[in-house]
Scaffold this motif. Sequence first.
Motif, mmCIF file in Angstrom:
data_model
loop_
_atom_site.group_PDB
_atom_site.id
_atom_site.type_symbol
_atom_site.label_atom_id
_atom_site.label_comp_id
_atom_site.label_asym_id
_atom_site.label_seq_id
_atom_site.Cartn_x
_atom_site.Cartn_y
_atom_site.Cartn_z
ATOM 1 N N LEU A 1 99.861 -39.313 -7.261
ATOM 2 C CA LEU A 1 99.677 -39.396 -5.926
ATOM 3 C C LEU A 1 98.059 -39.487 -5.656
ATOM 4 C CD1 LEU A 1 102.312 -36.855 -4.454
ATOM 5 C CD2 LEU A 1 102.564 -39.435 -4.567
ATOM 6 N N GLN A 2 97.838 -40.297 -4.607
ATOM 7 C CA GLN A 2 96.181 -40.323 -4.323
ATOM 8 C C GLN A 2 96.202 -40.254 -2.727
ATOM 9 O OE1 GLN A 2 95.289 -43.947 -6.197
ATOM 10 N NE2 GLN A 2 94.427 -42.968 -7.956
ATOM 11 N N TRP A 3 95.171 -39.943 -2.204
ATOM 12 C CA TRP A 3 94.925 -40.048 -0.737
ATOM 13 C C TRP A 3 94.186 -41.217 -0.807
ATOM 14 C CZ3 TRP A 3 97.111 -37.229 2.834
ATOM 15 C CH2 TRP A 3 97.558 -35.850 2.646
ATOM 16 N N LEU A 4 94.439 -42.231 -0.153
ATOM 17 C CA LEU A 4 94.109 -43.457 0.176
ATOM 18 C C LEU A 4 94.110 -43.985 1.905
ATOM 19 C CD1 LEU A 4 95.618 -45.407 -2.588
ATOM 20 C CD2 LEU A 4 93.344 -44.561 -2.638
ATOM 21 N N THR A 5 93.144 -44.521 2.025
ATOM 22 C CA THR A 5 93.077 -45.115 3.570
ATOM 23 C C THR A 5 94.113 -46.112 3.326
ATOM 24 O OG1 THR A 5 91.283 -46.988 2.787
ATOM 25 C CG2 THR A 5 90.391 -44.691 4.009
ATOM 26 N N ASP B 1 92.614 -49.301 1.316
ATOM 27 C CA ASP B 1 92.726 -48.905 0.067
ATOM 28 C C ASP B 1 94.288 -48.991 -0.554
ATOM 29 O OD1 ASP B 1 89.927 -48.597 -0.084
ATOM 30 O OD2 ASP B 1 90.002 -46.279 0.128
ATOM 31 N N ASN B 2 94.917 -48.531 0.369
ATOM 32 C CA ASN B 2 96.354 -48.675 -0.134
ATOM 33 C C ASN B 2 96.960 -50.217 -0.306
ATOM 34 O OD1 ASN B 2 98.854 -47.443 -1.102
ATOM 35 N ND2 ASN B 2 99.689 -47.689 1.062
#
Length: 75
Positions: free
Chosen positions: A3-7, A10-11
């Motif tokens: 899991l990553q925090w993306l805008t 970006d996603n």
Amino acid sequence: CNLQWLTVRDNTYTKNPNALAKRLGSNHPNAVLNEQQVAELKNSTEGAGVLAQRYKVSKGTIQDIRSGRIWKHVA
């Protein structure tokens, strides 16, 4: 964990690297002008108001095109 925090941008790019490029210029679903028309606008010496009426866009759009704020990829 993958899991990553993306805008959102970006996603979208992570899912499909070419997705953003496909929506550039006249390929964008909201585009009113095409690349040939934008090139003519950039090279025209007519006033923004006259061109806006002719191409059925706002005077601000013409000014943004001429200043390079939008449609940067068209010479």
